[in-house]
Scaffold this motif. Structure first.
Motif, short mmCIF file in Angstrom:
data_model
loop_
_atom_site.label_atom_id
_atom_site.label_comp_id
_atom_site.label_asym_id
_atom_site.label_seq_id
_atom_site.Cartn_x
_atom_site.Cartn_y
_atom_site.Cartn_z
N ASN A 316 0.84 -1.20 0.00
CA ASN A 316 0.00 0.00 0.00
C ASN A 316 0.87 1.26 0.00
O ASN A 316 1.81 1.37 0.79
N PRO A 317 0.59 2.20 -0.90
CA PRO A 317 1.49 3.36 -1.04
C PRO A 317 1.58 4.23 0.22
O PRO A 317 2.64 4.82 0.48
N LEU A 318 0.52 4.33 1.00
CA LEU A 318 0.60 5.11 2.24
C LEU A 318 1.61 4.49 3.19
O LEU A 318 2.48 5.17 3.74
N GLY A 319 1.50 3.18 3.41
CA GLY A 319 2.42 2.49 4.30
C GLY A 319 3.85 2.54 3.80
O GLY A 319 4.79 2.73 4.59
N CYS A 320 4.03 2.35 2.50
CA CYS A 320 5.39 2.37 1.94
C CYS A 320 6.03 3.75 2.10
O CYS A 320 7.22 3.85 2.42
N ALA A 321 5.26 4.81 1.87
CA ALA A 321 5.80 6.16 2.03
C ALA A 321 6.18 6.42 3.49
O ALA A 321 7.24 6.99 3.79
N MET A 322 5.33 5.99 4.41
CA MET A 322 5.64 6.16 5.83
C MET A 322 6.87 5.35 6.22
O MET A 322 7.73 5.81 6.98
N ALA A 323 6.97 4.13 5.69
CA ALA A 323 8.13 3.29 6.01
C ALA A 323 9.42 3.91 5.52
O ALA A 323 10.44 3.90 6.22
N LEU A 324 9.42 4.48 4.32
CA LEU A 324 10.64 5.12 3.81
C LEU A 324 11.05 6.29 4.70
O LEU A 324 12.25 6.47 4.98
N ALA A 325 10.08 7.06 5.16
CA ALA A 325 10.41 8.17 6.06
C ALA A 325 10.93 7.65 7.39
O ALA A 325 11.90 8.19 7.95
N ALA A 326 10.30 6.60 7.93
CA ALA A 326 10.76 6.04 9.19
C ALA A 326 12.15 5.43 9.07
O ALA A 326 13.00 5.60 9.95
N LEU A 327 12.40 4.72 7.98
CA LEU A 327 13.72 4.10 7.79
C LEU A 327 14.81 5.16 7.67
O LEU A 327 15.93 4.95 8.16
N ALA A 328 14.50 6.27 7.05
CA ALA A 328 15.50 7.34 6.97
C ALA A 328 15.88 7.84 8.36
O ALA A 328 17.05 8.15 8.63
N GLU A 329 14.90 7.92 9.26
CA GLU A 329 15.19 8.32 10.63
C GLU A 329 15.97 7.24 11.37
O GLU A 329 16.96 7.51 12.06
N HIS A 330 15.51 5.99 11.25
CA HIS A 330 16.16 4.89 11.97
C HIS A 330 17.61 4.69 11.52
O HIS A 330 18.44 4.20 12.30
N ALA A 331 17.91 5.03 10.28
CA ALA A 331 19.27 4.83 9.76
C ALA A 331 20.27 5.83 10.32
O ALA A 331 21.49 5.63 10.20
#
Length: 440
Positions: A316-331
């Motif tokens: 789902n594009p909403l979840g994928c967009a949120m995940a990319l933003a979260a992964l950028a923070e977690h990295a």
């Protein structure tokens, strides 16, 4: 911010909503009592506000999801931006660019980062989905249906995942529907765990049954924040290599800096064959991932136009967009450093508490548990539940974990500060001293 209680808990609006829920939701889903629950209205950072305006300090991160803080600005911005363009696509037929980017980023942060080459991904909607994708992958890759899992394990409640769950409460009502493909072995506890004996049990099981994989949590979450000996994961890796099994790590709870490392397995320098991810992956959207080494995941045949394992909302594009933003923070290395520092301060504060009922304070990073026992050493479930209920009145959101629900689970958002830590420790000490039964 510290809690602020402005109405009785539960307040009138929460009680009204509880009555409606009692009438219309299955009675097995939400626990409803005169003093429980409250109904969430909004959240930010470490705080949650209920439908009556009370402010709470969240020590659960909403089941470990909101490590980066409730309504994290970066994640929220990604959600809002994506929602303006596309709410849903056809993830396994006509997918989106954002799904492609997420799969590539998950590979980069796992197997590529671990020096094991590219990884490949099966996305899902829940942690249970990721586990079941891993179980199917194991069968396709090895040809063996058997799985070794562990007592106290929690891998989700779908019927496939449930067969590997090591907490009887969840399994027993549905045993007649479960296919017994999993062998449960004892999960080792603490630095004194007997690795030689466990290794013998592993080998005996492998010689007796056609085993495809070992499925394990690096630190058990729902099982009571159980930290195994340092030798545990390396021993499992060695056994898997010797006998041609896959090592599947359930990092749904521990992943994304919860333990002070991007993934908990990194403390042991163990690289799995498959890693299952969820919870903090998006910071608030139902999305999970089964990520494996490319050669392992290529046991799945190329799609012929009909996927063998998929869902309507895959990618789902909403979840994928949120995940990319979260992964950028977690990295960002600063996030892991923050968890390590806050975790040390919180654990130190908890260890200073005094009660004959504290068996131990355990955990890593901001994944901590306080195990409560009676004078005879039995689990003190009643006291743990009483503390969870009493804490709610003071504006603290807590959970009791472990097979006997006698472990206070403390997994706050990463931004918990020193004032909040001191407040938590002081309140818990008060409950341990003053609650009925606390000195029995």
């Amino acid at each position: 911010m510290l809690p602020e209680i402005i109405t009785p808990i539960p307040g009138p609006r929460s009680r009204e909503l509880a009555g409606k829920l009692r009438r219309h939701e299955s009675q097995n889903v939400t626990y409803l009592a005169e003093d429980f629950p409250v109904f969430w209205q909004r959240a930010a950072g470490t705080n949650v506000w209920d439908a009556d305006g009370n402010r709470y300090l969240d020590l659960t991160s909403a089941f470990g999801v909101s490590g980066l803080g409730h309504t994290n600005p970066q994640v929220r911005a990604a959600l809002v931006a994506q929602s303006a363009d596309l709410l849903h696509a056809m993830g396994d037929v006509h997918p989106t660019a954002v799904k492609t980017e997420l799969c590539a980023q998950l590979s980069a942060l796992t197997f590529e980062r671990w020096g094991a080459g590219p990884g490949k991904v099966v996305l899902g909607n829940s942690g249970s989905d990721a586990i079941e994708a891993a179980l199917k992958t194991s069968l396709l890759y090895t040809g063996n249906a058997g799985v070794i899992a562990f007592t106290g394990a929690y891998h989700g409640l779908g019927l496939g995942a449930l067969s590997t769950v090591g907490i009887p409460f969840f399994r027993e009502p549905f045993r007649t529907q479960l296919k017994e493909f999993a062998t449960l072995l004892p999960y080792p506890f603490g630095p004194a765990g007997d690795m030689l004996r466990l290794r013998k049990e592993l080998v005996a099981t492998i010689q007796r049954r056609a085993i495809g994989c070992i499925l394990v949590e690096p630190i058990q979450g729902r099982g009571g924040c159980v930290v195994p000996p340092a030798e545990f994961l390396p021993m499992l890796r060695t056994v898997c290599d010797e006998y041609g099994l896959l090592l599947v790590l359930d990092e749904i709870y521990t992943g994304f800096n919860r333990t002070g490392a991007l993934f908990a397995c990194e403390d042991s320098k163990v690289v799995p064959d498959i890693v299952c991810l969820g919870k903090a992956l998006t910071g608030g959207f139902p999305l999970s991932a089964c990520v494996g080494r490319a050669d392992v995941m290529d046991a799945w045949p190329p799609s012929s136009g009909e996927a063998l394992h998929t869902t309507t909302f895959l990618g789902n594009p909403l979840g994928c967009a949120m995940a990319l933003a979260a992964l950028a923070e977690h990295a960002r290395p600063a996030v892991a450093a923050q968890v390590q520092a806050s975790g040390q301060r919180l654990k130190s504060a908890l260890e200073k508490m005094r009660s004959p009922h504290i068996w131990n304070v355990r955990g890593r990073g901001l994944m901590l548990g306080v195990e409560l026992i009676k004078a005879d050493g039995a689990p003190f479930t009643d006291l743990a539940i009483a503390i969870v209920t009493r804490a709610l009145q003071d504006g603290l959101l807590l959970l009791a974990d472990g097979p006997a629900s006698n472990v206070l689970s403390i997994t706050p958002p990463f931004s918990i500060d020193d004032e909040e830590i001191a407040f938590v420790a002081a309140r818990l000490q008060e409950y341990l001293t003053a609650l009925p039964g606390s000195i029995s």
